[in-house]
Design a protein around this motif. Structure first.
Motif, PDB file in Angstrom:
ATOM      1  N   TYR A  59       0.840  -1.190   0.000  1.00 54.64           N
ATOM      2  CA  TYR A  59       0.000   0.000   0.000  1.00 54.64           C
ATOM      3  C   TYR A  59       0.882   1.249   0.000  1.00 54.64           C
ATOM      4  O   TYR A  59       2.017   1.216   0.473  1.00 54.64           O
ATOM      5  N   LEU A  60       0.304   2.344  -0.489  1.00 48.50           N
ATOM      6  CA  LEU A  60       0.983   3.637  -0.465  1.00 48.50           C
ATOM      7  C   LEU A  60       0.156   4.598   0.394  1.00 48.50           C
ATOM      8  O   LEU A  60      -1.070   4.580   0.343  1.00 48.50           O
ATOM      9  N   VAL A  61       0.851   5.429   1.172  1.00 49.51           N
ATOM     10  CA  VAL A  61       0.187   6.414   2.024  1.00 49.51           C
ATOM     11  C   VAL A  61       0.880   7.757   1.840  1.00 49.51           C
ATOM     12  O   VAL A  61       2.105   7.852   1.963  1.00 49.51           O
ATOM     13  N   ASP A  62       0.100   8.785   1.534  1.00 47.28           N
ATOM     14  CA  ASP A  62       0.624  10.142   1.416  1.00 47.28           C
ATOM     15  C   ASP A  62       0.679  10.748   2.814  1.00 47.28           C
ATOM     16  O   ASP A  62      -0.350  10.862   3.488  1.00 47.28           O
ATOM     17  N   ILE A  63       1.883  11.128   3.270  1.00 48.80           N
ATOM     18  CA  ILE A  63       2.043  11.603   4.655  1.00 48.80           C
ATOM     19  C   ILE A  63       1.460  12.993   4.891  1.00 48.80           C
ATOM     20  O   ILE A  63       1.295  13.403   6.030  1.00 48.80           O
ATOM     21  N   THR A  64       1.132  13.740   3.809  1.00 50.45           N
ATOM     22  CA  THR A  64       0.455  15.021   3.975  1.00 50.45           C
ATOM     23  C   THR A  64      -1.050  14.800   4.108  1.00 50.45           C
ATOM     24  O   THR A  64      -1.707  15.418   4.936  1.00 50.45           O
ATOM     25  N   GLU A  65      -1.576  13.881   3.302  1.00 51.35           N
ATOM     26  CA  GLU A  65      -3.002  13.571   3.334  1.00 51.35           C
ATOM     27  C   GLU A  65      -3.384  12.817   4.613  1.00 51.35           C
ATOM     28  O   GLU A  65      -4.463  13.009   5.165  1.00 51.35           O
ATOM     29  N   VAL A  66      -2.487  11.941   5.087  1.00 52.91           N
ATOM     30  CA  VAL A  66      -2.736  11.138   6.298  1.00 52.91           C
ATOM     31  C   VAL A  66      -1.593  11.391   7.287  1.00 52.91           C
ATOM     32  O   VAL A  66      -0.648  10.615   7.362  1.00 52.91           O
ATOM     33  N   PRO A  67      -1.667  12.490   8.052  1.00 51.58           N
ATOM     34  CA  PRO A  67      -0.568  12.817   8.977  1.00 51.58           C
ATOM     35  C   PRO A  67      -0.634  12.069  10.309  1.00 51.58           C
ATOM     36  O   PRO A  67       0.198  12.292  11.182  1.00 51.58           O
ATOM     37  N   ASP A  68      -1.608  11.164  10.471  1.00 52.81           N
ATOM     38  CA  ASP A  68      -1.852  10.491  11.749  1.00 52.81           C
ATOM     39  C   ASP A  68      -0.634   9.740  12.282  1.00 52.81           C
ATOM     40  O   ASP A  68      -0.441   9.630  13.488  1.00 52.81           O
ATOM     41  N   PHE A  69       0.188   9.195  11.388  1.00 57.37           N
ATOM     42  CA  PHE A  69       1.284   8.324  11.805  1.00 57.37           C
ATOM     43  C   PHE A  69       2.651   9.011  11.775  1.00 57.37           C
ATOM     44  O   PHE A  69       3.650   8.376  12.091  1.00 57.37           O
ATOM     45  N   ASN A  70       2.702  10.281  11.394  1.00 55.20           N
ATOM     46  CA  ASN A  70       3.984  10.978  11.246  1.00 55.20           C
ATOM     47  C   ASN A  70       4.787  11.004  12.536  1.00 55.20           C
ATOM     48  O   ASN A  70       5.993  10.763  12.527  1.00 55.20           O
ATOM     49  N   ASN A  71       4.148  11.305  13.657  1.00 55.75           N
ATOM     50  CA  ASN A  71       4.863  11.333  14.933  1.00 55.75           C
ATOM     51  C   ASN A  71       5.107   9.933  15.470  1.00 55.75           C
ATOM     52  O   ASN A  71       6.194   9.642  15.975  1.00 55.75           O
ATOM     53  N   MET A  72       4.096   9.077  15.364  1.00 50.37           N
ATOM     54  CA  MET A  72       4.205   7.730  15.923  1.00 50.37           C
ATOM     55  C   MET A  72       5.359   6.942  15.298  1.00 50.37           C
ATOM     56  O   MET A  72       6.125   6.288  15.995  1.00 50.37           O
ATOM     57  N   TYR A  73       5.492   7.015  13.983  1.00 48.54           N
ATOM     58  CA  TYR A  73       6.538   6.268  13.286  1.00 48.54           C
ATOM     59  C   TYR A  73       7.713   7.144  12.848  1.00 48.54           C
ATOM     60  O   TYR A  73       8.567   6.686  12.098  1.00 48.54           O
ATOM     61  N   GLU A  74       7.726   8.393  13.288  1.00 43.00           N
ATOM     62  CA  GLU A  74       8.803   9.336  12.955  1.00 43.00           C
ATOM     63  C   GLU A  74       9.026   9.409  11.454  1.00 43.00           C
ATOM     64  O   GLU A  74      10.120   9.180  10.941  1.00 43.00           O
ATOM     65  N   LEU A  75       7.970   9.756  10.737  1.00 45.10           N
ATOM     66  CA  LEU A  75       8.010   9.811   9.270  1.00 45.10           C
ATOM     67  C   LEU A  75       8.459  11.202   8.810  1.00 45.10           C
ATOM     68  O   LEU A  75       7.669  12.003   8.352  1.00 45.10           O
ATOM     69  N   TYR A  76       9.750  11.449   8.929  1.00 42.12           N
ATOM     70  CA  TYR A  76      10.289  12.747   8.549  1.00 42.12           C
ATOM     71  C   TYR A  76      11.051  12.692   7.228  1.00 42.12           C
ATOM     72  O   TYR A  76      11.435  13.711   6.688  1.00 42.12           O
ATOM     73  N   ASP A  77      11.301  11.503   6.723  1.00 39.37           N
ATOM     74  CA  ASP A  77      12.066  11.338   5.489  1.00 39.37           C
ATOM     75  C   ASP A  77      11.150  11.445   4.273  1.00 39.37           C
ATOM     76  O   ASP A  77       9.931  11.331   4.384  1.00 39.37           O
ATOM     77  N   ASP A  78      11.775  11.636   3.113  1.00 41.18           N
ATOM     78  CA  ASP A  78      11.004  11.753   1.870  1.00 41.18           C
ATOM     79  C   ASP A  78      10.222  10.483   1.575  1.00 41.18           C
ATOM     80  O   ASP A  78       9.093  10.525   1.122  1.00 41.18           O
ATOM     81  N   CYS A  79      10.850   9.356   1.802  1.00 36.97           N
ATOM     82  CA  CYS A  79      10.253   8.070   1.453  1.00 36.97           C
ATOM     83  C   CYS A  79      10.584   7.055   2.543  1.00 36.97           C
ATOM     84  O   CYS A  79      11.754   6.856   2.863  1.00 36.97           O
ATOM     85  N   THR A  80       9.562   6.448   3.120  1.00 35.72           N
ATOM     86  CA  THR A  80       9.755   5.484   4.205  1.00 35.72           C
ATOM     87  C   THR A  80       8.935   4.237   3.921  1.00 35.72           C
ATOM     88  O   THR A  80       7.758   4.332   3.595  1.00 35.72           O
ATOM     89  N   THR A  81       9.578   3.079   4.026  1.00 35.50           N
ATOM     90  CA  THR A  81       8.881   1.813   3.828  1.00 35.50           C
ATOM     91  C   THR A  81       8.890   1.039   5.144  1.00 35.50           C
ATOM     92  O   THR A  81       9.940   0.896   5.767  1.00 35.50           O
ATOM     93  N   MET A  82       7.705   0.558   5.545  1.00 29.37           N
ATOM     94  CA  MET A  82       7.570  -0.176   6.804  1.00 29.37           C
ATOM     95  C   MET A  82       6.825  -1.480   6.568  1.00 29.37           C
ATOM     96  O   MET A  82       6.078  -1.617   5.595  1.00 29.37           O
ATOM     97  N   PHE A  83       7.020  -2.430   7.488  1.00 29.19           N
ATOM     98  CA  PHE A  83       6.451  -3.763   7.359  1.00 29.19           C
ATOM     99  C   PHE A  83       5.625  -4.109   8.595  1.00 29.19           C
ATOM    100  O   PHE A  83       6.040  -3.841   9.720  1.00 29.19           O
ATOM    101  N   PHE A  84       4.463  -4.736   8.364  1.00 28.32           N
ATOM    102  CA  PHE A  84       3.580  -5.157   9.450  1.00 28.32           C
ATOM    103  C   PHE A  84       3.102  -6.578   9.162  1.00 28.32           C
ATOM    104  O   PHE A  84       2.934  -6.965   8.008  1.00 28.32           O
ATOM    105  N   TYR A  85       2.886  -7.342  10.240  1.00 31.28           N
ATOM    106  CA  TYR A  85       2.350  -8.692  10.098  1.00 31.28           C
ATOM    107  C   TYR A  85       1.442  -8.984  11.280  1.00 31.28           C
ATOM    108  O   TYR A  85       1.882  -8.883  12.433  1.00 31.28           O
ATOM    109  N   ARG A  86       0.194  -9.307  10.996  1.00 34.14           N
ATOM    110  CA  ARG A  86      -0.807  -9.579  12.029  1.00 34.14           C
ATOM    111  C   ARG A  86      -0.844  -8.490  13.093  1.00 34.14           C
ATOM    112  O   ARG A  86      -0.734  -8.759  14.290  1.00 34.14           O
TER     113      ARG A  86
END
Length: 142
Positions: A59-86
């Protein structure tokens, strides 16, 4: 090529994508579709999406459109890829010191497939931290 991958447009959609996927790794690229670094990453993700569809969903998420996770996951970089399982964040030891995310564009398709596969195999065994098959600590060394 970002338009070929599914976008999540709200914090609720991101949560639901992470929570409801039972059998596959959820790969989320946080960033902007117009960013050159994200464009490289999106090209790789789009090209491997069909190859990893049995054990990963992207999935792709625009960090301006969805700022909910910016602080929680420290999304300050131009491009960040994260992985989740269950509904669990899976960390990847890339040798860079930051195990939470990949904050650069991986241009090699096979390397990205290998990382997703390692995440899947480790997460299925209950591991919260997996070691990447390649060490990226000397990536920027000249």
């Amino acid at each position: 090529m970002a338009y070929l991958l599914p976008h999540l447009h709200s914090g609720w959609e991101v949560d639901q994508a992470i929570v409801t996927e039972e059998d596959r790794v959820v790969v989320i690229r946080f960033g902007h579709d117009s960013d050159p670094t994200c464009m490289v990453q999106d090209e790789v993700l789009m090209s491997i999406a069909d190859k990893v569809k049995n054990f990963a969903v992207i999935y792709l998420v625009d960090i301006t459109e969805v700022p909910d996770f910016n602080n929680m996951y420290e999304l300050y970089d131009d491009c960040t890829t994260m992985f989740f399982y269950r509904n669990k964040h899976i960390m990847v030891d890339l040798g860079t010191g930051n195990n939470n995310k990949i904050n650069w564009a991986l241009a090699d398709k096979q390397e990205m497939i290998d990382i997703i596969e390692i995440v899947y195999r480790g997460a299925r065994k209950g591991r919260g931290l997996v070691v990447a098959p390649k060490d990226y600590s000397t990536k920027y060394r000249y």
